[in-house]
Scaffold this motif. Structure first.
Motif, PDB file in Angstrom:
ATOM      1  N   ALA A   1       0.836  -1.210   0.000  1.00  5.82           N
ATOM      2  CA  ALA A   1       0.000   0.000   0.000  1.00  5.82           C
ATOM      3  C   ALA A   1       0.864   1.251   0.000  1.00  5.82           C
ATOM      4  CB  ALA A   1      -0.919   0.000   1.215  1.00  5.82           C
TER       5      ALA A   1
ATOM      6  N   TYR B   1      -4.296   1.220   4.396  1.00  4.15           N
ATOM      7  CA  TYR B   1      -5.519   0.775   5.084  1.00  4.15           C
ATOM      8  C   TYR B   1      -5.130   0.543   6.543  1.00  4.15           C
ATOM      9  CZ  TYR B   1      -8.008  -3.503   6.761  1.00  4.15           C
ATOM     10  OH  TYR B   1      -8.631  -4.476   7.501  1.00  4.15           O
TER      11      TYR B   1
ATOM     12  N   LYS C   1     -10.894  -0.652  10.919  1.00  2.00           N
ATOM     13  CA  LYS C   1     -12.127  -1.222  10.357  1.00  2.00           C
ATOM     14  C   LYS C   1     -13.344  -0.548  10.972  1.00  2.00           C
ATOM     15  CE  LYS C   1     -10.245  -5.956   9.939  1.00  2.00           C
ATOM     16  NZ  LYS C   1      -8.972  -5.829  10.680  1.00  2.00           N
TER      17      LYS C   1
ATOM     18  N   ARG D   1     -12.406 -16.653   8.953  1.00  2.00           N
ATOM     19  CA  ARG D   1     -12.083 -16.013   7.673  1.00  2.00           C
ATOM     20  C   ARG D   1     -12.009 -17.019   6.528  1.00  2.00           C
ATOM     21  NH1 ARG D   1      -7.974 -11.210   8.703  1.00  2.00           N
ATOM     22  NH2 ARG D   1      -9.164 -10.008  10.225  1.00  2.00           N
TER      23      ARG D   1
ATOM     24  N   SER E   1      -0.720 -12.480   4.025  1.00  2.87           N
ATOM     25  CA  SER E   1      -2.150 -12.808   4.012  1.00  2.87           C
ATOM     26  C   SER E   1      -2.824 -12.203   2.788  1.00  2.87           C
ATOM     27  CB  SER E   1      -2.839 -12.345   5.298  1.00  2.87           C
ATOM     28  OG  SER E   1      -2.858 -10.941   5.377  1.00  2.87           O
TER      29      SER E   1
ATOM     30  N   SER F   1      -8.857 -11.317   4.264  1.00  4.71           N
ATOM     31  CA  SER F   1      -7.952 -10.315   4.820  1.00  4.71           C
ATOM     32  C   SER F   1      -8.162  -9.052   4.004  1.00  4.71           C
ATOM     33  CB  SER F   1      -6.506 -10.800   4.704  1.00  4.71           C
ATOM     34  OG  SER F   1      -5.645  -9.922   5.374  1.00  4.71           O
ATOM     35  N   GLY F   2      -8.289  -7.925   4.671  1.00  4.88           N
ATOM     36  CA  GLY F   2      -8.635  -6.693   3.960  1.00  4.88           C
ATOM     37  C   GLY F   2      -7.744  -6.432   2.765  1.00  4.88           C
ATOM     38  N   SER F   3      -6.437  -6.427   2.996  1.00  8.09           N
ATOM     39  CA  SER F   3      -5.497  -6.087   1.923  1.00  8.09           C
ATOM     40  C   SER F   3      -5.524  -7.099   0.774  1.00  8.09           C
ATOM     41  CB  SER F   3      -4.089  -5.960   2.491  1.00  8.09           C
ATOM     42  OG  SER F   3      -3.766  -7.103   3.253  1.00  8.09           O
TER      43      SER F   3
ATOM     44  N   ARG G   1      -6.929  -6.242  -2.816  1.00  8.70           N
ATOM     45  CA  ARG G   1      -6.132  -5.468  -3.781  1.00  8.70           C
ATOM     46  C   ARG G   1      -5.205  -6.341  -4.613  1.00  8.70           C
ATOM     47  NH1 ARG G   1      -4.648  -1.641   0.994  1.00  8.70           N
ATOM     48  NH2 ARG G   1      -2.888  -3.072   0.896  1.00  8.70           N
TER      49      ARG G   1
ATOM     50  N   SER H   1      -1.744  -7.233  12.542  1.00  8.85           N
ATOM     51  CA  SER H   1      -2.434  -6.071  11.981  1.00  8.85           C
ATOM     52  C   SER H   1      -3.858  -5.991  12.516  1.00  8.85           C
ATOM     53  CB  SER H   1      -2.487  -6.166  10.463  1.00  8.85           C
ATOM     54  OG  SER H   1      -1.189  -6.110   9.945  1.00  8.85           O
ATOM     55  N   THR H   2      -4.504  -7.153  12.609  1.00  5.35           N
ATOM     56  CA  THR H   2      -5.907  -7.172  13.015  1.00  5.35           C
ATOM     57  C   THR H   2      -6.088  -6.576  14.410  1.00  5.35           C
ATOM     58  OG1 THR H   2      -6.202  -9.133  11.668  1.00  5.35           O
ATOM     59  CG2 THR H   2      -7.928  -8.674  13.280  1.00  5.35           C
TER      60      THR H   2
ATOM     61  N   ASP I   1       5.149  -1.223   6.286  1.00  5.23           N
ATOM     62  CA  ASP I   1       3.874  -1.766   6.739  1.00  5.23           C
ATOM     63  C   ASP I   1       3.960  -2.180   8.209  1.00  5.23           C
ATOM     64  OD1 ASP I   1       2.377  -1.260   4.492  1.00  5.23           O
ATOM     65  OD2 ASP I   1       3.060  -3.051   3.463  1.00  5.23           O
TER      66      ASP I   1
HETATM   67  C1  2P0 Z   1      -2.186  -2.009   3.992  1.00  2.64           C
HETATM   68  N1  2P0 Z   1      -1.703  -3.134   6.164  1.00  2.64           N
HETATM   69  O1  2P0 Z   1      -2.907  -1.151   3.466  1.00  2.64           O
HETATM   70  C2  2P0 Z   1      -1.976  -1.893   5.495  1.00  2.64           C
HETATM   71  C3  2P0 Z   1      -0.822  -1.014   5.826  1.00  2.64           C
HETATM   72  C4  2P0 Z   1      -0.573  -3.047   7.018  1.00  2.64           C
HETATM   73  C5  2P0 Z   1      -0.164  -1.632   7.024  1.00  2.64           C
HETATM   74  O2  2P0 Z   1      -3.438  -4.173   5.269  1.00  2.64           O
HETATM   75  O3  2P0 Z   1      -7.274  -7.614   9.571  1.00  2.64           O
HETATM   76  O4  2P0 Z   1      -3.530  -8.160   7.029  1.00  2.64           O
HETATM   77  O5  2P0 Z   1      -6.649  -9.107   7.666  1.00  2.64           O
HETATM   78  O6  2P0 Z   1      -7.847  -6.967   7.251  1.00  2.64           O
HETATM   79  O7  2P0 Z   1      -5.021  -6.743   5.572  1.00  2.64           O
HETATM   80  C6  2P0 Z   1      -2.385  -5.344   6.951  1.00  2.64           C
HETATM   81  O8  2P0 Z   1      -3.647  -5.700   7.400  1.00  2.64           O
HETATM   82  O9  2P0 Z   1      -5.496  -6.955   8.037  1.00  2.64           O
HETATM   83  C7  2P0 Z   1      -2.550  -4.178   6.071  1.00  2.64           C
HETATM   84  P1  2P0 Z   1      -6.900  -7.681   8.134  1.00  2.64           P
HETATM   85  P2  2P0 Z   1      -4.430  -6.981   6.892  1.00  2.64           P
HETATM   86  O10 2P0 Z   1      -1.585  -2.887   3.324  1.00  2.64           O
END
Ligand code: 2P0
Length: 354
Positions: A19, A23, A26, A78, A129, A161-163, A166, A216-217, A310
């Protein structure tokens, strides 16, 4: 009997994404709905990626999964959510040569075996993830002949997982936070494909390949619960940066791109420090890398390298060209000389123990 002998397989490979507008936070934990949009770059599949093989056979008596060769539990919410969403959209599959016919109804009772490999350290803040769930959802969708488009698949990967949402696209990708409570409009869209700005070179300095201390969660949950700064970030700062970053990408405007990416990484870590108790993902080596890049960028007419970090100490640096990437590597080797006993294939900056 005869009918139990077949196995149907699909293999897919998905790169991780980094990123540049982060992100973090939540508004809905179980559907994984974010509090702001984010923008990422998907890496070249040759480097940091997950390879997943999904298989189905009438001889399998339960769903099972292996990660890097070791069996892991699929009981987590998940995984179950992703499997359920994909199964609900399965269609008929027919392979005449093999004499296989699976109807939509059959998928409810058939079991899956899933095998996944990462070619990079798991959970060291290198977004394992993201690649993992994107690859799982994509390969399952192919196996089960799911007829949704990538945007709809991204909304399923998001629930892993949110990321991950993408990583279904290459190039530059935006995850739109969406407005709906059911998450149907919280999807990823491609802003530009991998050919659009192919002079950029991404260099990752593995500062430590140890597992991070705060996931991260839980980290983002604590931030949303305790930080005042996160509200300002999500409401005032990110919406503006998203517009500016889209513009910078469209125009291949490296100075704006670098300025926004570095500022957003730094604000993400500031928000972590504004959490109670504070979360530290970067270490002294990370800070020294930031110092080197900032000093270099200021000594030139315009920025040469962008950095972003990150949920871990590893530095992701984006050089404006191949030439700059070569100079960057030279500078890194000068400031962080490898030990005589360092294996250069796995050169880890500032962490001799790996
Ligand atoms: C990102 N990160 O935008 C941000 C920047 C880390 C720092 O997305 O809880 O593993 O599975 O949605 O996606 C890391 O969080 O968390 C992340 P969940 P995820 O890449």
């Amino acid at each position: 009997g005869e009918s139990k002998k077949w196995v149907l397989l699909v293999t897919a490979q998905t790169p991780t994404n980094i990123a540049v507008i982060k992100y973090w936070g939540k508004r809905d934990e179980s559907l994984i709905l974010p509090i702001n949009d984010s923008i990422s770059v998907t890496l070249d599949p040759a480097h940091l990626c997950t390879t997943t093989t999904v298989s189905v056979s009438p001889s399998f008596d339960q769903d099972r999964m292996w990660l890097n060769g070791k069996e892991i539990s699929l009981s987590g919410g998940r995984f179950q959510r992703c499997l359920k969403e994909i199964r609900a959209r399965a269609s008929d599959v027919e392979d005449e040569k093999k004499g296989i016919k699976i109807t939509k109804k059959d998928w409810e009772n058939l079991h899956l075996h899933i095998s996944s490999y990462n070619n990079f350290p798991t959970a060291a803040g290198l977004a394992s993830s993201a690649a993992g769930f994107a690859c799982l959802v994509f390969s399952l969708a192919k196996l089960m002949n799911v007829k949704e488009d990538l945007g709809q698949l991204s909304a399923i990967a998001r629930q892993g997982s949110g990321s991950a949402c993408r990583s279904l696209y290459g190039g530059f990708v935006k995850w739109i936070m969406g407005k709906n409570d059911d998450g149907s409009d919280s999807i990823a869209v491609q802003l530009a494909d991998e050919k659009h700005w192919d002079e950029l070179v991404i260099v990752i300095a593995v500062v430590s390949s140890r597992q991070k201390e705060t996931s991260s969660t839980s980290g983002m949950r604590e931030t949303v619960e305790t930080s005042m700064l996160i509200k300002h970030r999500a409401k005032e700062v990110v919406p503006k940066r998203i517009v500016e970053m889209e513009e910078a990408i469209k125009n291949r405007d490296f100075p704006s791109f670098a300025h926004l990416a570095c500022a957003d990484s730094n604000q993400f870590h500031a928000v972590c420090m504004d959490t109670s108790p504070p979360i530290f993902y970067m270490n002294d080596t990370s800070h020294r890398i930031i110092g080197c890049v900032e000093k270099w960028n200021r000594s030139e007419e315009s920025p040469q390298v962008a950095y972003t970090f990150d949920a871990g100490p590893n530095a992701v640096m984006i050089a404006r060209s191949r030439k700059v990437a070569a100079l960057l590597l030279q500078r890194l080797l000068f400031h962080f000389p490898p030990n005589a006993d360092t294996d250069l294939n796995s050169y880890v900056i500032g962490d001799k123990s790996i």
